[in-house]
Design an enzyme around this catalytic site. Structure first.
Site, mmCIF file in Angstrom:
data_model
loop_
_atom_site.group_PDB
_atom_site.id
_atom_site.type_symbol
_atom_site.label_atom_id
_atom_site.label_comp_id
_atom_site.label_asym_id
_atom_site.label_seq_id
_atom_site.Cartn_x
_atom_site.Cartn_y
_atom_site.Cartn_z
ATOM 1 N N HIS A 72 1.034 16.605 42.751
ATOM 2 C CA HIS A 72 0.966 15.154 42.589
ATOM 3 C C HIS A 72 0.390 14.533 43.857
ATOM 4 O O HIS A 72 0.956 14.672 44.941
ATOM 5 C CB HIS A 72 2.360 14.570 42.328
ATOM 6 C CG HIS A 72 2.832 14.763 40.921
ATOM 7 N ND1 HIS A 72 3.945 14.134 40.413
ATOM 8 C CD2 HIS A 72 2.337 15.513 39.906
ATOM 9 C CE1 HIS A 72 4.121 14.481 39.150
ATOM 10 N NE2 HIS A 72 3.155 15.324 38.829
ATOM 11 N N TYR A 200 7.932 5.077 38.505
ATOM 12 C CA TYR A 200 9.168 4.406 38.903
ATOM 13 C C TYR A 200 9.086 2.972 38.401
ATOM 14 O O TYR A 200 8.189 2.225 38.804
ATOM 15 C CB TYR A 200 9.312 4.398 40.418
ATOM 16 C CG TYR A 200 9.597 5.758 41.040
ATOM 17 C CD1 TYR A 200 10.901 6.148 41.327
ATOM 18 C CD2 TYR A 200 8.559 6.637 41.361
ATOM 19 C CE1 TYR A 200 11.170 7.375 41.905
ATOM 20 C CE2 TYR A 200 8.820 7.873 41.938
ATOM 21 C CZ TYR A 200 10.127 8.232 42.207
ATOM 22 O OH TYR A 200 10.393 9.454 42.776
ATOM 23 N N PRO A 292 18.884 9.801 44.274
ATOM 24 C CA PRO A 292 17.707 10.576 43.883
ATOM 25 C C PRO A 292 16.411 9.762 43.846
ATOM 26 O O PRO A 292 15.343 10.338 43.613
ATOM 27 C CB PRO A 292 18.071 11.080 42.482
ATOM 28 C CG PRO A 292 19.069 10.094 41.971
ATOM 29 C CD PRO A 292 19.836 9.624 43.163
ATOM 30 N N LYS A 296 14.616 13.089 47.651
ATOM 31 C CA LYS A 296 14.893 13.678 48.957
ATOM 32 C C LYS A 296 16.035 14.688 48.978
ATOM 33 O O LYS A 296 16.222 15.385 49.980
ATOM 34 C CB LYS A 296 15.207 12.558 49.970
ATOM 35 C CG LYS A 296 14.015 11.690 50.294
ATOM 36 C CD LYS A 296 13.000 12.465 51.100
ATOM 37 C CE LYS A 296 11.649 11.776 51.115
ATOM 38 N NZ LYS A 296 10.592 12.581 50.560
ATOM 39 N N TYR A 384 7.519 9.650 51.434
ATOM 40 C CA TYR A 384 7.653 10.366 50.159
ATOM 41 C C TYR A 384 7.188 11.811 50.275
ATOM 42 O O TYR A 384 7.846 12.728 49.777
ATOM 43 C CB TYR A 384 6.868 9.641 49.067
ATOM 44 C CG TYR A 384 7.299 10.021 47.671
ATOM 45 C CD1 TYR A 384 8.187 9.217 46.955
ATOM 46 C CD2 TYR A 384 6.845 11.179 47.050
ATOM 47 C CE1 TYR A 384 8.608 9.559 45.673
ATOM 48 C CE2 TYR A 384 7.244 11.526 45.771
ATOM 49 C CZ TYR A 384 8.132 10.713 45.097
ATOM 50 O OH TYR A 384 8.548 11.069 43.831
#
Length: 389
Positions: A72, A200, A292, A296, A384
């Site tokens: 990704h 998200y 979550p 991480k 991220y």
């Protein structure tokens, strides 16, 4: 029996530490409370930072991960009908990979078994003795018999409810915690992902996440009440609610199917300090928990393993205790930054019960700023994909 390092916990972090040390000639014994099948039956996340991927390669267990994982290069943030993409490659030159934790753990088990690594399953009443001395030992019961393991060090990789953290006296450890007033209801299904990358979504009905394990298996989440039970939600109820929380384009492309697994996870932020007491070291969930939202949890465990592995190598190969002496300091410096990212991302994307109209407008402003500002996107992407070890 004697070994150099006793590892309590046969999940991915304990197995990874065992495999890394094995390749350097350092002997370990892994103690696991459950069976291998039980451990492999746990459904967990699968977004791996570059640092974790590199550790798997160093451990010699990356062949299947490299062949089957999905790279990704970015992620999608949605707010109502609006959505935008944060490009990890453009911002940082790095990516993340999606590879299910179950498969990663299976690879580690296979590697340890191929090397005749010592893993003891179904252990009970594990007790750590003399951790402050130079001669610690661990006792446990298995098949109704008492066993003793003498060792140089103990690595506590046994999770939030394990014995390792509780071994450190309350007069020594300090705990920091934030509990969130909601959970995540997760559904796993053999359906193609709704999007090539994660989505998200912050909607007026609450948070939703579209994730994946492969091109044919998807994992979806919706924010729910802590009083809910998975039995309260039929598959159809879940799919209907997920559609309501996604932008219309994504909702229209959603492919649904029977659930393989449904579960609810409460959200908390938690850190204990220190992460070392004498010759006992805490790793992963034994020392810290993150929501979550920022992907991480598994990755913070990997950073702990990195610091402990290199500290033990320094001790055994160079007769230098500096690495193990500074383990807690180094691990916590990175952990608190991961906690901050997970906390801020959770605050950004969820609806809290006490939010008023001002709070909602401020949340909207934060999302707008992230969408419009490349520097803000770089900060998000840097966190991220994973801060350096």
């Amino acid at each position: 029996m004697r070994t150099q390092v006793v590892i309590i916990g046969g999940g991915p972090s304990g197995l990874l530490l065992s495999q890394l040390l094995h390749r350097k000639g350092i002997d370990t014994v892994v103690l696991e409370r459950k069976t291998r099948d039980y451990v492999l039956g746990r459904i967990r996340a699968g977004v791996l930072e570059t640092g974790f991927v590199n550790l798997m390669r160093e451990a010699g267990v990356a062949e299947r991960m490299d062949a089957e994982s999905i790279v990704h290069d970015g992620t999608v943030i949605a707010y109502g009908e609006d959505q935008f993409r944060i490009d990890f490659q453009q911002s940082t030159g790095e990516s993340v990979v999606v590879y299910g934790q179950t498969e990663l753990t299976r690879d580690l088990y296979d590697a340890r078994e191929a090397a005749d690594g010592k893993i003891v399953f179904n252990v009970e009443n594990v007790t750590i003795h003399d951790a402050e001395s130079e001669t610690p030992h661990v006792t446990y019961q298995c098949d109704g018999q008492e066993h003793r393991l003498d060792c140089d060090f103990v690595a506590g990789c046994d999770g939030f409810h394990g014995v390792s953290r509780q071994t450190i006296p309350l007069s020594v450890r300090r705990e920091y915690e934030k509990l969130y007033p909601f959970g995540w209801l997760g559904l796993l299904s053999d359906t193609p992902p709704v999007h090539p990358e994660l989505i998200y979504s912050n909607s007026e009905r609450g948070f939703a996440l579209c994730s994946q394990r492969s091109w044919t298996r998807s994992r979806y989440y919706i924010q729910c009440s802590l009083s809910d039970s998975p039995d309260d939600w039929t598959d159809q109820m879940f799919w209907d609610e997920l559609r309501r929380r996604l932008p219309q384009k994504a909702a229209d492309e959603l492919v649904t199917g029977p659930s393989i697994e449904k579960s609810i996870a409460p959200l908390r932020s938690f850190v204990t300090e220190p992460m070392r007491w004498g010759r006992l070291f805490l790793c992963g969930d034994a020392a810290h928990i993150v929501p979550p939202t920022g992907a991480k949890g598994l990755n913070t465990a990997a950073s702990d393993i990195h610091y402990l592995y290199h500290g033990l190598l320094q001790f055994y190969q160079e007769k230098d205790s500096e690495g193990i002496g500074r383990y807690s300091e180094r691990a916590l410096a990175r952990i608190w930054k991961a906690e901050r990212f997970s906390w801020t991302t959770t605050m950004l994307l969820h609806r809290f019960p006490e939010m008023n109209q001002f709070d909602l407008r401020m949340q909207q402003a934060d999302i707008d700023f992230l969408r419009e500002n490349k520097d803000a996107q770089k900060v998000f992407a840097t966190n991220y994909v994973g801060l350096p070890f």
